[in-house]
Design a protein around this motif. Structure first.
Motif, PDB file in Angstrom:
ATOM      1  N   PHE A 138     -47.682 -43.004  16.996  1.00  0.00           N
ATOM      2  CA  PHE A 138     -46.805 -42.180  17.820  1.00  0.00           C
ATOM      3  C   PHE A 138     -45.351 -42.494  17.493  1.00  0.00           C
ATOM      4  O   PHE A 138     -45.012 -43.604  17.073  1.00  0.00           O
ATOM      5  CB  PHE A 138     -47.023 -42.487  19.307  1.00  0.00           C
ATOM      6  N   SER A 139     -44.470 -41.534  17.731  1.00  0.00           N
ATOM      7  CA  SER A 139     -43.043 -41.819  17.713  1.00  0.00           C
ATOM      8  C   SER A 139     -42.692 -42.609  18.965  1.00  0.00           C
ATOM      9  O   SER A 139     -43.414 -42.560  19.964  1.00  0.00           O
ATOM     10  CB  SER A 139     -42.244 -40.515  17.658  1.00  0.00           C
ATOM     11  N   PRO A 140     -41.595 -43.356  18.960  1.00  0.00           N
ATOM     12  CA  PRO A 140     -41.230 -44.150  20.146  1.00  0.00           C
ATOM     13  C   PRO A 140     -41.076 -43.328  21.419  1.00  0.00           C
ATOM     14  O   PRO A 140     -41.291 -43.842  22.516  1.00  0.00           O
ATOM     15  CB  PRO A 140     -39.900 -44.799  19.727  1.00  0.00           C
ATOM     16  N   ASP A 141     -40.703 -42.036  21.300  1.00  0.00           N
ATOM     17  CA  ASP A 141     -40.555 -41.191  22.488  1.00  0.00           C
ATOM     18  C   ASP A 141     -41.844 -40.465  22.855  1.00  0.00           C
ATOM     19  O   ASP A 141     -41.858 -39.657  23.798  1.00  0.00           O
ATOM     20  CB  ASP A 141     -39.418 -40.178  22.299  1.00  0.00           C
ATOM     21  N   SER A 142     -42.934 -40.702  22.111  1.00  0.00           N
ATOM     22  CA  SER A 142     -44.271 -40.135  22.373  1.00  0.00           C
ATOM     23  C   SER A 142     -44.353 -38.630  22.142  1.00  0.00           C
ATOM     24  O   SER A 142     -45.363 -38.013  22.478  1.00  0.00           O
ATOM     25  CB  SER A 142     -44.737 -40.442  23.804  1.00  0.00           C
ATOM     26  N   GLU A 143     -43.322 -38.023  21.573  1.00  0.00           N
ATOM     27  CA  GLU A 143     -43.310 -36.572  21.404  1.00  0.00           C
ATOM     28  C   GLU A 143     -43.907 -36.115  20.081  1.00  0.00           C
ATOM     29  O   GLU A 143     -44.165 -34.919  19.899  1.00  0.00           O
ATOM     30  CB  GLU A 143     -41.883 -36.040  21.542  1.00  0.00           C
ATOM     31  N   ARG A 144     -44.129 -37.048  19.156  1.00  0.00           N
ATOM     32  CA  ARG A 144     -44.718 -36.696  17.857  1.00  0.00           C
ATOM     33  C   ARG A 144     -45.757 -37.739  17.479  1.00  0.00           C
ATOM     34  O   ARG A 144     -45.776 -38.845  18.013  1.00  0.00           O
ATOM     35  CB  ARG A 144     -43.633 -36.626  16.775  1.00  0.00           C
ATOM     36  N   ILE A 145     -46.617 -37.364  16.544  1.00  0.00           N
ATOM     37  CA  ILE A 145     -47.604 -38.295  16.018  1.00  0.00           C
ATOM     38  C   ILE A 145     -47.757 -38.043  14.523  1.00  0.00           C
ATOM     39  O   ILE A 145     -47.646 -36.895  14.067  1.00  0.00           O
ATOM     40  CB  ILE A 145     -48.962 -38.144  16.741  1.00  0.00           C
ATOM     41  N   VAL A 146     -47.968 -39.107  13.757  1.00  0.00           N
ATOM     42  CA  VAL A 146     -48.238 -38.974  12.324  1.00  0.00           C
ATOM     43  C   VAL A 146     -49.672 -39.441  12.078  1.00  0.00           C
ATOM     44  O   VAL A 146     -50.115 -40.460  12.608  1.00  0.00           O
ATOM     45  CB  VAL A 146     -47.228 -39.765  11.464  1.00  0.00           C
ATOM     46  N   VAL A 147     -50.411 -38.641  11.293  1.00  0.00           N
ATOM     47  CA  VAL A 147     -51.816 -38.905  10.999  1.00  0.00           C
ATOM     48  C   VAL A 147     -52.059 -38.674   9.513  1.00  0.00           C
ATOM     49  O   VAL A 147     -51.160 -38.269   8.770  1.00  0.00           O
ATOM     50  CB  VAL A 147     -52.754 -38.003  11.839  1.00  0.00           C
ATOM     51  N   GLN A 148     -53.302 -38.911   9.083  1.00  0.00           N
ATOM     52  CA  GLN A 148     -53.667 -38.810   7.673  1.00  0.00           C
ATOM     53  C   GLN A 148     -54.786 -37.775   7.503  1.00  0.00           C
ATOM     54  O   GLN A 148     -55.962 -38.103   7.573  1.00  0.00           O
ATOM     55  CB  GLN A 148     -54.120 -40.177   7.145  1.00  0.00           C
ATOM     56  N   PRO A 149     -54.444 -36.518   7.218  1.00  0.00           N
ATOM     57  CA  PRO A 149     -55.486 -35.508   7.050  1.00  0.00           C
ATOM     58  C   PRO A 149     -56.216 -35.589   5.719  1.00  0.00           C
ATOM     59  O   PRO A 149     -57.331 -35.106   5.588  1.00  0.00           O
ATOM     60  CB  PRO A 149     -54.712 -34.191   7.171  1.00  0.00           C
ATOM     61  N   GLU A 150     -55.578 -36.184   4.711  1.00  0.00           N
ATOM     62  CA  GLU A 150     -56.158 -36.393   3.386  1.00  0.00           C
ATOM     63  C   GLU A 150     -55.712 -37.775   2.905  1.00  0.00           C
ATOM     64  O   GLU A 150     -54.722 -38.323   3.404  1.00  0.00           O
ATOM     65  CB  GLU A 150     -55.716 -35.315   2.391  1.00  0.00           C
ATOM     66  N   PRO A 151     -56.417 -38.358   1.923  1.00  0.00           N
ATOM     67  CA  PRO A 151     -56.097 -39.732   1.532  1.00  0.00           C
ATOM     68  C   PRO A 151     -54.633 -39.969   1.162  1.00  0.00           C
ATOM     69  O   PRO A 151     -54.057 -40.996   1.517  1.00  0.00           O
ATOM     70  CB  PRO A 151     -57.009 -39.975   0.326  1.00  0.00           C
ATOM     71  N   ASN A 152     -54.020 -39.024   0.460  1.00  0.00           N
ATOM     72  CA  ASN A 152     -52.656 -39.228  -0.024  1.00  0.00           C
ATOM     73  C   ASN A 152     -51.598 -38.560   0.847  1.00  0.00           C
ATOM     74  O   ASN A 152     -50.428 -38.514   0.470  1.00  0.00           O
ATOM     75  CB  ASN A 152     -52.512 -38.670  -1.450  1.00  0.00           C
ATOM     76  N   VAL A 153     -52.008 -38.048   2.004  1.00  0.00           N
ATOM     77  CA  VAL A 153     -51.133 -37.183   2.797  1.00  0.00           C
ATOM     78  C   VAL A 153     -50.833 -37.801   4.157  1.00  0.00           C
ATOM     79  O   VAL A 153     -51.710 -38.382   4.798  1.00  0.00           O
ATOM     80  CB  VAL A 153     -51.786 -35.797   2.986  1.00  0.00           C
ATOM     81  N   ALA A 154     -49.583 -37.667   4.595  1.00  0.00           N
ATOM     82  CA  ALA A 154     -49.186 -37.970   5.970  1.00  0.00           C
ATOM     83  C   ALA A 154     -48.660 -36.685   6.589  1.00  0.00           C
ATOM     84  O   ALA A 154     -47.870 -35.963   5.968  1.00  0.00           O
ATOM     85  CB  ALA A 154     -48.108 -39.050   6.001  1.00  0.00           C
ATOM     86  N   GLU A 155     -49.108 -36.384   7.818  1.00  0.00           N
ATOM     87  CA  GLU A 155     -48.691 -35.147   8.482  1.00  0.00           C
ATOM     88  C   GLU A 155     -48.204 -35.466   9.888  1.00  0.00           C
ATOM     89  O   GLU A 155     -48.819 -36.260  10.598  1.00  0.00           O
ATOM     90  CB  GLU A 155     -49.841 -34.149   8.534  1.00  0.00           C
ATOM     91  N   VAL A 156     -47.101 -34.842  10.277  1.00  0.00           N
ATOM     92  CA  VAL A 156     -46.489 -35.058  11.579  1.00  0.00           C
ATOM     93  C   VAL A 156     -46.744 -33.842  12.457  1.00  0.00           C
ATOM     94  O   VAL A 156     -46.524 -32.697  12.030  1.00  0.00           O
ATOM     95  CB  VAL A 156     -44.970 -35.295  11.455  1.00  0.00           C
ATOM     96  N   PHE A 157     -47.196 -34.080  13.701  1.00  0.00           N
ATOM     97  CA  PHE A 157     -47.456 -33.006  14.651  1.00  0.00           C
ATOM     98  C   PHE A 157     -46.532 -33.149  15.859  1.00  0.00           C
ATOM     99  O   PHE A 157     -46.196 -34.268  16.274  1.00  0.00           O
ATOM    100  CB  PHE A 157     -48.910 -33.026  15.111  1.00  0.00           C
ATOM    101  N   ASP A 158     -46.151 -32.010  16.413  1.00  0.00           N
ATOM    102  CA  ASP A 158     -45.246 -31.944  17.569  1.00  0.00           C
ATOM    103  C   ASP A 158     -46.069 -31.917  18.853  1.00  0.00           C
ATOM    104  O   ASP A 158     -46.606 -30.879  19.239  1.00  0.00           O
ATOM    105  CB  ASP A 158     -44.377 -30.692  17.456  1.00  0.00           C
ATOM    106  N   LEU A 159     -46.192 -33.048  19.523  1.00  0.00           N
ATOM    107  CA  LEU A 159     -46.972 -33.127  20.758  1.00  0.00           C
ATOM    108  C   LEU A 159     -46.219 -32.547  21.949  1.00  0.00           C
ATOM    109  O   LEU A 159     -46.832 -32.113  22.923  1.00  0.00           O
ATOM    110  CB  LEU A 159     -47.358 -34.579  21.041  1.00  0.00           C
ATOM    111  N   ALA A 160     -44.888 -32.526  21.886  1.00  0.00           N
ATOM    112  CA  ALA A 160     -44.091 -32.017  23.008  1.00  0.00           C
ATOM    113  C   ALA A 160     -44.332 -30.527  23.223  1.00  0.00           C
ATOM    114  O   ALA A 160     -44.173 -30.023  24.343  1.00  0.00           O
ATOM    115  CB  ALA A 160     -42.610 -32.286  22.761  1.00  0.00           C
ATOM    116  N   SER A 161     -44.722 -29.809  22.168  1.00  0.00           N
ATOM    117  CA  SER A 161     -44.951 -28.366  22.276  1.00  0.00           C
ATOM    118  C   SER A 161     -46.400 -28.024  22.584  1.00  0.00           C
ATOM    119  O   SER A 161     -46.742 -26.850  22.713  1.00  0.00           O
ATOM    120  CB  SER A 161     -44.543 -27.669  20.971  1.00  0.00           C
ATOM    121  N   ALA A 162     -47.271 -29.037  22.674  1.00  0.00           N
ATOM    122  CA  ALA A 162     -48.698 -28.787  22.859  1.00  0.00           C
ATOM    123  C   ALA A 162     -49.040 -28.624  24.334  1.00  0.00           C
ATOM    124  O   ALA A 162     -48.344 -29.118  25.216  1.00  0.00           O
ATOM    125  CB  ALA A 162     -49.505 -29.936  22.268  1.00  0.00           C
ATOM    126  N   SER A 163     -50.142 -27.915  24.587  1.00  0.00           N
ATOM    127  CA  SER A 163     -50.657 -27.743  25.939  1.00  0.00           C
ATOM    128  C   SER A 163     -52.154 -27.499  25.842  1.00  0.00           C
ATOM    129  O   SER A 163     -52.727 -27.493  24.749  1.00  0.00           O
ATOM    130  CB  SER A 163     -49.975 -26.558  26.633  1.00  0.00           C
TER     131      SER A 163
END
Length: 338
Positions: free
Chosen positions: A218-243
């Motif tokens: 998670f980001s320190p403000d909990s509004e984003r998260i970074v995950v690994q969808p593929e072995p060589n890939v990092a992807e950031v998602f916007d949790l603040a916009s989710a519902s």
């Protein structure tokens, strides 16, 4: 002078073989555990915990939750789950409740120590428990695409590796799962999921490719998260916009050309990633870098003297001020990076 001071801090944090066999920070995996290192570099010794241990430290560094795992004729099995107060090193609670012991992998603890998160029976749910009262607080269904199917429910399912983490503000919880690679590992789902704890709503859930390192951050403000969808890939998602009706949108996706073994999201005016990337199976040197997602600009990078391998030293922790980074390496050392 600054470089000398930084080197001295790194040396001071080298716990060596006499402290933790395989230490880490947000996560712990050890053949024995008589000490723990928290995110603010405190070393807590004389923990009453024998046997193989897997555990997690709360974001505020106050609580340590562990699984005590011992070998049996059928393989490793969890014997009990424990909660320690890291201000004192004292055992706060322990439980041998059957639903807590179904898996040998995966555990997280909230900042108040009031909730322990573990995969539920048959890995169909993520369960939150009050360990003091041995009472289940909440049950979150794991997305069907991440669950084991009937033909995959073998003893080998206990080889799946889990990373579970509460968000820093305590409003969300996330998991990432991948099978441990071995000659006997059966094909099984890999992926990640995020829930809103107040509503129980799933705000992100995806099956991933052949990822080997089930990290997330998670980001320190909990509004984003970074995950690994593929072995060589990092992807950031916007949790603040989710519902409950809108899944978290993707903000950035970067391919590093080699396995990403850990990542963190620093605060700032730009969307940056701090990543550790390197050859699989520890066959070469790992690189630590800060990368600007817009334009893929490398802000800085350095070659790590020790490889970071999730199965042995799962841990890269960014402090809440995003000024210091602690990394656990294979040689039982913890490096501090400004």
């Amino acid at each position: 002078a600054a470089a000398v001071a930084a080197a001295a801090r790194r040396r001071a944090l080298d716990l060596g073989a006499d402290a933790l066999e395989l230490p880490s920070l947000a996560s712990i995996r050890s053949l024995r555990m008589d000490a723990a290192c928290t995110g603010d570099a405190r070393v807590i010794r004389e923990l009453d915990h024998d046997g193989y241990a897997l555990g997690a430290v709360s974001h505020n560094g106050q609580w340590l939750a562990t699984r005590r795992v011992l070998p049996t004729a059928d393989g490793l099995q969890t014997r009990e789950v424990c909660l320690y107060d890291l201000r004192t090193g004292k055992l706060e609670a322990r439980s041998k409740a059957g639903d807590l012991l179904d898996c040998q992998e995966g555990i997280a603890v909230s900042d108040d120590g009031g909730a322990i998160a573990v995969p539920g029976p048959s890995e169909e749910y993520l369960d939150l428990w009050d360990l003091r009262d041995e009472r289940r607080l909440q049950r979150l269904p794991i997305p069907g695409e991440l669950q084991l199917q009937a033909g995959e429910r073998q003893p080998d399912r206990h080889l799946r590796l889990w990373k579970i983490e509460f968000s820093p503000d305590g409003t969300k919880i996330a998991l990432s799962v991948a099978p441990r690679e071995s000659r006997v590992t059966l094909p099984s789902p890999r992926g990640f999921a995020v829930w809103d704890l107040a509503t129980g709503a799933l705000i992100l859930g995806k099956r991933a490719g052949t990822t080997r390192y089930p990290w997330l951050a998670f980001s320190p403000d909990s509004e984003r998260i970074v995950v690994q969808p593929e072995p060589n890939v990092a992807e950031v998602f916007d949790l603040a916009s989710a519902s409950a009706d809108l899944a978290a949108p993707s903000l950035a996706r970067m391919d590093f050309g080699m396995p990403v073994k850990a990542a963190a999201l620093p605060t700032g005016d730009t969307l940056d990633l701090i990543v550790v990337a390197g050859p699989a199976h520890g066959s070469g040197q790992d690189t630590l870098a800060r990368v600007r997602t817009e334009g893929a600009e490398i802000v800085w990078s350095r070659t790590l003297t020790e490889p970071v391998e999730w199965a042995h030293a799962p841990g890269m922790v960014l402090d809440r001020e995003a000024e210091r980074l602690l990394i656990a390496t294979q040689s039982s050392a913890i490096e501090l990076v400004d």
